[in-house]
Design a protein around this motif. Structure first.
Motif, mmCIF file in Angstrom:
data_model
loop_
_atom_site.group_PDB
_atom_site.id
_atom_site.type_symbol
_atom_site.label_atom_id
_atom_site.label_comp_id
_atom_site.label_asym_id
_atom_site.label_seq_id
_atom_site.Cartn_x
_atom_site.Cartn_y
_atom_site.Cartn_z
ATOM 1 N N TYR A 1 0.834 -1.206 0.000
ATOM 2 C CA TYR A 1 0.000 0.000 0.000
ATOM 3 C C TYR A 1 0.872 1.260 0.000
ATOM 4 N N ALA A 2 1.870 1.292 0.866
ATOM 5 C CA ALA A 2 2.761 2.461 0.933
ATOM 6 C C ALA A 2 3.570 2.607 -0.356
ATOM 7 N N ARG A 3 4.000 1.490 -0.930
ATOM 8 C CA ARG A 3 4.758 1.562 -2.183
ATOM 9 C C ARG A 3 3.893 2.122 -3.312
ATOM 10 N N VAL A 4 2.637 1.724 -3.334
ATOM 11 C CA VAL A 4 1.747 2.240 -4.382
ATOM 12 C C VAL A 4 1.506 3.740 -4.188
ATOM 13 N N GLN A 5 1.351 4.177 -2.951
ATOM 14 C CA GLN A 5 1.207 5.621 -2.709
ATOM 15 C C GLN A 5 2.417 6.384 -3.244
ATOM 16 N N HIS A 6 3.591 5.846 -2.959
ATOM 17 C CA HIS A 6 4.815 6.501 -3.404
ATOM 18 C C HIS A 6 4.899 6.501 -4.938
ATOM 19 N N PHE A 7 4.524 5.391 -5.530
ATOM 20 C CA PHE A 7 4.479 5.301 -7.001
ATOM 21 C C PHE A 7 3.613 6.416 -7.591
ATOM 22 N N TYR A 8 2.417 6.578 -7.042
ATOM 23 C CA TYR A 8 1.520 7.606 -7.580
ATOM 24 C C TYR A 8 2.066 9.013 -7.326
ATOM 25 N N ALA A 9 2.683 9.226 -6.182
ATOM 26 C CA ALA A 9 3.268 10.545 -5.917
ATOM 27 C C ALA A 9 4.337 10.860 -6.962
ATOM 28 N N ARG A 10 5.189 9.871 -7.266
ATOM 29 C CA ARG A 10 6.235 10.105 -8.276
ATOM 30 C C ARG A 10 5.617 10.362 -9.647
ATOM 31 N N GLN A 11 4.557 9.609 -9.970
ATOM 32 C CA GLN A 11 3.930 9.787 -11.279
ATOM 33 C C GLN A 11 3.353 11.193 -11.438
ATOM 34 N N THR A 12 2.692 11.684 -10.389
ATOM 35 C CA THR A 12 2.085 13.017 -10.483
ATOM 36 C C THR A 12 3.164 14.098 -10.566
ATOM 37 N N HIS A 13 4.245 13.944 -9.821
ATOM 38 C CA HIS A 13 5.319 14.947 -9.899
ATOM 39 C C HIS A 13 5.927 14.967 -11.304
ATOM 40 N N ALA A 14 6.137 13.789 -11.870
ATOM 41 C CA ALA A 14 6.728 13.733 -13.215
ATOM 42 C C ALA A 14 5.804 14.415 -14.226
ATOM 43 N N LEU A 15 4.518 14.122 -14.134
ATOM 44 C CA LEU A 15 3.555 14.714 -15.057
ATOM 45 C C LEU A 15 3.490 16.232 -14.885
ATOM 46 N N ASP A 16 3.360 16.685 -13.645
ATOM 47 C CA ASP A 16 3.150 18.116 -13.401
ATOM 48 C C ASP A 16 4.390 18.949 -13.703
ATOM 49 N N SER A 17 5.561 18.347 -13.574
ATOM 50 C CA SER A 17 6.792 19.097 -13.848
ATOM 51 C C SER A 17 7.171 18.993 -15.325
ATOM 52 N N GLY A 18 6.360 18.287 -16.098
ATOM 53 C CA GLY A 18 6.640 18.181 -17.526
ATOM 54 C C GLY A 18 7.768 17.209 -17.861
ATOM 55 N N ASN A 19 8.118 16.364 -16.898
ATOM 56 C CA ASN A 19 9.145 15.351 -17.133
ATOM 57 C C ASN A 19 8.460 14.117 -17.736
ATOM 58 N N ARG B 1 -1.091 29.494 -19.189
ATOM 59 C CA ARG B 1 -0.409 30.116 -18.042
ATOM 60 C C ARG B 1 -1.012 29.610 -16.725
ATOM 61 N N VAL B 2 -1.066 28.295 -16.623
ATOM 62 C CA VAL B 2 -1.655 27.656 -15.444
ATOM 63 C C VAL B 2 -0.665 26.627 -14.901
ATOM 64 N N THR B 3 -0.488 26.613 -13.577
ATOM 65 C CA THR B 3 0.250 25.527 -12.926
ATOM 66 C C THR B 3 -0.755 24.480 -12.490
ATOM 67 N N ARG B 4 -0.516 23.236 -12.920
ATOM 68 C CA ARG B 4 -1.420 22.139 -12.578
ATOM 69 C C ARG B 4 -0.733 21.197 -11.599
ATOM 70 N N ARG B 5 -1.450 20.801 -10.570
ATOM 71 C CA ARG B 5 -0.930 19.781 -9.645
ATOM 72 C C ARG B 5 -1.999 18.692 -9.485
ATOM 73 N N HIS B 6 -1.588 17.484 -9.809
ATOM 74 C CA HIS B 6 -2.476 16.336 -9.658
ATOM 75 C C HIS B 6 -2.394 15.794 -8.243
ATOM 76 N N TYR B 7 -3.544 15.642 -7.628
ATOM 77 C CA TYR B 7 -3.649 14.982 -6.318
ATOM 78 C C TYR B 7 -4.366 13.648 -6.525
ATOM 79 N N PHE B 8 -3.677 12.562 -6.181
ATOM 80 C CA PHE B 8 -4.274 11.222 -6.258
ATOM 81 C C PHE B 8 -4.436 10.740 -4.824
ATOM 82 N N ASN B 9 -5.659 10.420 -4.433
ATOM 83 C CA ASN B 9 -5.897 10.041 -3.033
ATOM 84 C C ASN B 9 -6.945 8.955 -2.942
#
Lengths: 138, 138, 138
Positions: free
Chosen positions: B9-27, B71-79
């Motif tokens: 469960y914790a690993r999946v949370q971390h996986f999703y956090a990394r995915q959202t950061h990569a997407l939102d930062s344009g990586n 001209r928008v900053t987007r942040r994905h929250y997965f919860n």
């Protein structure tokens, strides 16, 4: 370098939950104790950072004084936590933060601000402490 | 079937956090690498799904091109992640997603969209990858 | 007292995720089964608490009936969970809750309400159940 295990991930989530509750409930003693004694907190893009627990406490108290007539309940949400080990055995935590603000007498809250937090955490046995924080406002 | 342990469960949370950061930062390279090579991504109720990492990368780049003047900053929250084992040893993840959008020069962000994500995750040793995603917009 | 381990923390997060999905999808049988048989739910500042699974089910059904013409999708977000062991081997959970509401035909959701939840959880082997909940609305 310290390994980022699932156990550490859950402990860091719990750490942040406690920190936000302490801050939002005005329990600044408990809030400040989540930082290391020599922590640096870059809380504002324009001003100098707060330094040491005493300095961070003073900044929190100044913020409370400045907003005391706002009649607003603030709740910090820290989510999307990414952890990366650093060479000195500390942990880089990069996370998203929102503050949900409910004005007394109004029902629908708004969000402000939305931020990126870049933290460095020290882990010593069961104790996690925040050594530095840099806030980037969206 | 694979057991859904607290560690997973914790690993999946971390996986999703990394995915959202990569997407939102344009990586997008890092973002696309969170999918399996043959992943299917039903991202739009009206259009066909994106298929394969190359197709998902093309969809992400097309979205960036279409919104480049926003001209928008987007942040994905997965919860609110619910995990269920599937018979083929993969994991069904059902979760809520919000995008918090801050328009440059404005302070108060809004939320759009609010979604339900229905994902299938593959777990191979330490590696978690997203094999399929279906988005339902509220 | 029961120790709050990282494993328990992740299990409690998963428990709350399942509870919110059951509630939001209208699966009230599954929702009510997250409470103990004799649970007490102080859901309203003005009214009496709901008691027992049957009473909590009746309250959920009454809420659905009262809002059936709203044409709104509701998603509960439970976050910032702080766990504290209680002397009787149960766990105090203090957490933040938001409801994200999307009106059908409109795109941008709003948030209402923002709350503090004060829960007591019982943990019996693999089973976590909610024994009491007190909601404070911001």
């Amino acid at each position: 370098m310290r390994q980022v295990t699932p156990e550490l991930y859950a402990r860091v989530q719990h750490f942040y939950a406690r920190q936000t509750h302490a801050l939002d409930s005005g329990n600044f003693k408990e809030y400040v104790d989540t930082f290391t004694e020599d922590a640096i907190f870059h809380h504002s893009p324009d001003g100098p950072p707060a330094r040491t627990r005493a300095g961070i406490l003073a900044a929190a108290e100044a913020h409370r004084e400045a907003t005391k007539d706002d009649r607003v309940t603030r709740r910090h949400y820290f989510n999307q936590i990414v952890l990366t080990p650093l060479p000195d055995d500390s942990i880089r935590a990069t996370l998203y933060a929102l503050v949900v603000r409910t004005r007394h007498g109004e029902k629908v809250p708004d969000i402000w601000p939305s931020c990126l937090l870049e933290d460095v955490l020290t882990v010593d046995g069961d104790e996690i402490l925040l050594r530095s924080r840099h806030i980037s406002y969206d």
